[in-house]
Scaffold this motif. Sequence first.
Motif, PDB file in Angstrom:
ATOM      1  N   ALA A 167       2.991   9.821  -2.967  1.00 51.06           N
ATOM      2  CA  ALA A 167       2.882   8.687  -2.044  1.00 51.06           C
ATOM      3  C   ALA A 167       3.906   7.617  -2.395  1.00 51.06           C
ATOM      4  O   ALA A 167       4.431   7.573  -3.508  1.00 51.06           O
ATOM      5  N   ALA A 168       4.175   6.730  -1.438  1.00 46.95           N
ATOM      6  CA  ALA A 168       5.139   5.652  -1.623  1.00 46.95           C
ATOM      7  C   ALA A 168       4.811   4.528  -0.647  1.00 46.95           C
ATOM      8  O   ALA A 168       3.996   4.695   0.267  1.00 46.95           O
ATOM      9  N   TRP A 169       5.427   3.364  -0.861  1.00 47.89           N
ATOM     10  CA  TRP A 169       5.313   2.292   0.132  1.00 47.89           C
ATOM     11  C   TRP A 169       6.340   2.563   1.221  1.00 47.89           C
ATOM     12  O   TRP A 169       7.537   2.669   0.952  1.00 47.89           O
ATOM     13  N   VAL A 170       5.869   2.702   2.443  1.00 47.42           N
ATOM     14  CA  VAL A 170       6.749   3.020   3.569  1.00 47.42           C
ATOM     15  C   VAL A 170       6.495   2.025   4.698  1.00 47.42           C
ATOM     16  O   VAL A 170       5.375   1.919   5.198  1.00 47.42           O
TER      17      VAL A 170
ATOM     18  N   HIS B 210       7.679   1.378  15.113  1.00 52.84           N
ATOM     19  CA  HIS B 210       6.397   1.209  15.810  1.00 52.84           C
ATOM     20  C   HIS B 210       5.586   2.501  15.821  1.00 52.84           C
ATOM     21  O   HIS B 210       4.909   2.818  16.797  1.00 52.84           O
ATOM     22  N   GLY B 211       5.687   3.260  14.728  1.00 50.84           N
ATOM     23  CA  GLY B 211       4.858   4.435  14.558  1.00 50.84           C
ATOM     24  C   GLY B 211       5.393   5.719  15.158  1.00 50.84           C
ATOM     25  O   GLY B 211       4.797   6.778  15.015  1.00 50.84           O
TER      26      GLY B 211
ATOM     27  N   SER C 270      -0.652  10.752   6.796  1.00 50.10           N
ATOM     28  CA  SER C 270      -1.917  10.040   6.618  1.00 50.10           C
ATOM     29  C   SER C 270      -1.665   8.540   6.511  1.00 50.10           C
ATOM     30  O   SER C 270      -0.677   8.111   5.912  1.00 50.10           O
ATOM     31  N   ASP C 271      -2.567   7.759   7.077  1.00 56.27           N
ATOM     32  CA  ASP C 271      -2.516   6.304   6.957  1.00 56.27           C
ATOM     33  C   ASP C 271      -3.427   5.800   5.844  1.00 56.27           C
ATOM     34  O   ASP C 271      -3.526   4.592   5.618  1.00 56.27           O
ATOM     35  N   LYS C 272      -4.086   6.703   5.154  1.00 55.92           N
ATOM     36  CA  LYS C 272      -5.022   6.329   4.096  1.00 55.92           C
ATOM     37  C   LYS C 272      -4.269   5.746   2.905  1.00 55.92           C
ATOM     38  O   LYS C 272      -3.296   6.318   2.415  1.00 55.92           O
TER      39      LYS C 272
ATOM     40  N   PRO D  32       0.813  -1.234   0.000  1.00 53.24           N
ATOM     41  CA  PRO D  32       0.000   0.000   0.000  1.00 53.24           C
ATOM     42  C   PRO D  32       0.836   1.270   0.000  1.00 53.24           C
ATOM     43  O   PRO D  32       1.827   1.378   0.725  1.00 53.24           O
ATOM     44  N   TYR D  33       0.423   2.218  -0.816  1.00 49.76           N
ATOM     45  CA  TYR D  33       1.057   3.528  -0.889  1.00 49.76           C
ATOM     46  C   TYR D  33       0.309   4.494   0.029  1.00 49.76           C
ATOM     47  O   TYR D  33      -0.923   4.556   0.012  1.00 49.76           O
ATOM     48  N   THR D  34       1.067   5.266   0.799  1.00 47.45           N
ATOM     49  CA  THR D  34       0.483   6.280   1.679  1.00 47.45           C
ATOM     50  C   THR D  34       1.268   7.581   1.526  1.00 47.45           C
ATOM     51  O   THR D  34       2.393   7.600   1.030  1.00 47.45           O
TER      52      THR D  34
END
Length: 396
Positions: free
Chosen positions: A217-220, A225-226, A191-193, A185-187
């Motif tokens: 956006a990119a895959w990160v 742990h956030g 944002s976590d969308k 997923p790209y974000t």
Amino acid sequence: MAPADYKVKFKELKSRVGIDDVAYSLGYRLDRKAGVGRYIELVLGEGRDKRDTIIVSNRRDKASQTFFRRDGSKGDVVSFIRENLSSFNVIGLTEWQKIAKVMAQFANMPEPDYDRDRDYVRSASAPQVFDPSRYRVKELDAANIPRLFAQRGLSADTVKALAPFISLVSDRRNENFNGYNIGFPYTEAGSDKTVGYEIRGVSGYKSKAAGTNSSTAAWVADLSHGNNGLVRHVFFCESAFDAMAFFQLNRPRLGEDIALVSLGGTFSDRQVLGVMERFPNARAYDCFDNDLAGRINGLRLMALVEEIPLKITKTPEGLMVEAKGKSFPVSPDRSAYTQFEPHISVRYRMGQWQPPKDFKDWNDCLLGKRSSIKILPTKHDRDDNLAEQRASGLKI
């Protein structure tokens, strides 16, 4: 040049460049056993190394050519070039400009005049909007890992460690394949969308979900742990599989204050800048491929992170770089960083951790798949890489 002239010129580019022209240049071959008529089948690789198959229609009329795959993906020459944009050594401010440059090269025509018709360029290159409802999404089950990971040399431990950043996705509109592929997923920053997916499937299938935001956006994979402020090292790769392979090969030395990033091949400035906005205390690392496109990507990353305007020009010997009133060559056979630093001072925010010199990328390194041409590191390269890793605070 009037806007109307520009439009006609671009249409003329499309009329002169066929999908088959582009495919043959990338190493695809004609499969005569499949028949040669209105449709032709072009195959990349052979035997177990078969990586892609496309069926091209209207082989005698380049302007009308389209392609499709048996998994349901399809497109025209523009979308085919976009899929393979990292294979062409072109430079531009946007993905659209790069595609137009590739088409101009194949058509043996001048490039479109971007500056004098910006409105048309913006409208022509307006991206699709990602529609999340189009895709069925499942979490990756660590107890039932897809075999594709093992085929790419990736261990169960690696997949489990990165599972929070991987999904299984299925395109509801694909009438020929209703199974699930691997989706990264790209974000965007802040944002976590999910705004798209880098997709990988069996038989070398790769694509991006329709409308994926590849501009900002990119895959990160944030392994802190956030706690973004704790990330000290951000490793940029050309694909998610490369990033996973890099992680597996170097995991004992990395720690947990890291983030892995895939830019999906070619990238925009905002992709890189957006990632670095997420991690304001981090250092960026060039983990790109050991080829000319990888060297260009590394130089662009350095320019963005270090805020150094530069111009890159392809030459018969490699690359010519212009920055801060200086001009100097960069050979694709050596680290771009070590060739750049003697001419222009690079601060602490940029580093590199590229694949060993006899491997094209980190996934090939994991698989033990050596390049046909072995590039040996010089003593200067080895000393510089060792000093880089010591200075970064990484375990060695």
